[in-house]
Design a protein around this motif. Sequence first.
Motif, PDB file in Angstrom:
ATOM      1  N   SER A  76       0.827  -1.211   0.000  1.00 24.14           N
ATOM      2  CA  SER A  76       0.000   0.000   0.000  1.00 24.14           C
ATOM      3  C   SER A  76       0.857   1.256   0.000  1.00 24.14           C
ATOM      4  O   SER A  76       0.610   2.196  -0.749  1.00 24.14           O
ATOM      5  CB  SER A  76      -0.917  -0.007   1.219  1.00 24.14           C
ATOM      6  OG  SER A  76      -1.618   1.206   1.313  1.00 24.14           O
ATOM      7  N   ASP A  77       1.893   1.266   0.833  1.00 26.33           N
ATOM      8  CA  ASP A  77       2.760   2.440   0.939  1.00 26.33           C
ATOM      9  C   ASP A  77       3.558   2.666  -0.337  1.00 26.33           C
ATOM     10  O   ASP A  77       3.633   3.792  -0.834  1.00 26.33           O
ATOM     11  CB  ASP A  77       3.708   2.285   2.130  1.00 26.33           C
ATOM     12  CG  ASP A  77       4.547   3.519   2.363  1.00 26.33           C
ATOM     13  OD1 ASP A  77       3.964   4.603   2.545  1.00 26.33           O
ATOM     14  OD2 ASP A  77       5.795   3.405   2.330  1.00 26.33           O
ATOM     15  N   GLU A  78       4.135   1.621  -0.867  1.00 22.01           N
ATOM     16  CA  GLU A  78       4.977   1.761  -2.062  1.00 22.01           C
ATOM     17  C   GLU A  78       4.165   2.123  -3.304  1.00 22.01           C
ATOM     18  O   GLU A  78       4.633   2.850  -4.172  1.00 22.01           O
ATOM     19  CB  GLU A  78       5.772   0.469  -2.321  1.00 22.01           C
ATOM     20  CG  GLU A  78       6.855   0.199  -1.312  1.00 22.01           C
ATOM     21  CD  GLU A  78       7.995   1.202  -1.381  1.00 22.01           C
ATOM     22  OE1 GLU A  78       8.382   1.607  -2.481  1.00 22.01           O
ATOM     23  OE2 GLU A  78       8.492   1.591  -0.300  1.00 22.01           O
ATOM     24  N   SER A  79       2.947   1.608  -3.399  1.00 14.41           N
ATOM     25  CA  SER A  79       2.127   1.883  -4.580  1.00 14.41           C
ATOM     26  C   SER A  79       1.369   3.194  -4.455  1.00 14.41           C
ATOM     27  O   SER A  79       0.918   3.753  -5.454  1.00 14.41           O
ATOM     28  CB  SER A  79       1.132   0.742  -4.816  1.00 14.41           C
ATOM     29  OG  SER A  79       0.183   0.689  -3.761  1.00 14.41           O
ATOM     30  N   GLY A  80       1.206   3.700  -3.233  1.00 17.08           N
ATOM     31  CA  GLY A  80       0.479   4.941  -3.021  1.00 17.08           C
ATOM     32  C   GLY A  80      -1.030   4.739  -3.050  1.00 17.08           C
ATOM     33  O   GLY A  80      -1.787   5.702  -3.068  1.00 17.08           O
ATOM     34  N   ILE A  81      -1.478   3.501  -3.067  1.00 13.38           N
ATOM     35  CA  ILE A  81      -2.902   3.194  -3.076  1.00 13.38           C
ATOM     36  C   ILE A  81      -3.329   2.895  -1.643  1.00 13.38           C
ATOM     37  O   ILE A  81      -2.686   2.113  -0.950  1.00 13.38           O
ATOM     38  CB  ILE A  81      -3.193   1.971  -3.984  1.00 13.38           C
ATOM     39  CG1 ILE A  81      -2.720   2.247  -5.407  1.00 13.38           C
ATOM     40  CG2 ILE A  81      -4.668   1.617  -3.958  1.00 13.38           C
ATOM     41  CD1 ILE A  81      -2.766   1.040  -6.322  1.00 13.38           C
ATOM     42  N   PRO A  82      -4.421   3.518  -1.167  1.00 12.00           N
ATOM     43  CA  PRO A  82      -4.873   3.242   0.198  1.00 12.00           C
ATOM     44  C   PRO A  82      -5.185   1.758   0.381  1.00 12.00           C
ATOM     45  O   PRO A  82      -5.675   1.093  -0.533  1.00 12.00           O
ATOM     46  CB  PRO A  82      -6.148   4.084   0.333  1.00 12.00           C
ATOM     47  CG  PRO A  82      -6.036   5.129  -0.721  1.00 12.00           C
ATOM     48  CD  PRO A  82      -5.241   4.524  -1.830  1.00 12.00           C
ATOM     49  N   LEU A  83      -4.918   1.277   1.568  1.00  6.21           N
ATOM     50  CA  LEU A  83      -5.111  -0.141   1.869  1.00  6.21           C
ATOM     51  C   LEU A  83      -6.567  -0.560   1.674  1.00  6.21           C
ATOM     52  O   LEU A  83      -6.852  -1.680   1.263  1.00  6.21           O
ATOM     53  CB  LEU A  83      -4.652  -0.440   3.301  1.00  6.21           C
ATOM     54  CG  LEU A  83      -4.516  -1.894   3.696  1.00  6.21           C
ATOM     55  CD1 LEU A  83      -3.565  -2.629   2.765  1.00  6.21           C
ATOM     56  CD2 LEU A  83      -4.056  -2.014   5.124  1.00  6.21           C
ATOM     57  N   SER A  84      -7.495   0.368   1.915  1.00  8.45           N
ATOM     58  CA  SER A  84      -8.912   0.034   1.769  1.00  8.45           C
ATOM     59  C   SER A  84      -9.312  -0.177   0.310  1.00  8.45           C
ATOM     60  O   SER A  84     -10.367  -0.727   0.024  1.00  8.45           O
ATOM     61  CB  SER A  84      -9.780   1.138   2.381  1.00  8.45           C
ATOM     62  OG  SER A  84      -9.539   2.361   1.705  1.00  8.45           O
TER      63      SER A  84
END
Length: 96
Positions: A76-84
């Motif tokens: 999530s952090d590396e892709s910049g996409i929220p975990l939700s």
Amino acid sequence: MAFSESLLVALFCWAVVFSVLIILFTIIRTFSFALKLLPKKAVEVPAVEEEEFSSGTLKLKDVDEQTAAMIMAIVSDESGIPLSELIFKSIKQIAA
């Protein structure tokens, strides 16, 4: 330019600056007064029911839950996409 001329120019500049400030102050006060006279409309915020979020099932293969949670957080952090917004189907250990 003589000192008296410089002083006169400086005083003129100060007068211009303060005049503009007074004009801006008057405009802001006028708009503020006009907005207070407008009728206030009741704004209702619709109640949002919280839905229970489920992204399906996650299959763990030779991975404990703590490691899986760490992997999901890193992705999530590396892709910049929220975990939700991410959906993980399975996490499998490929090297020991």
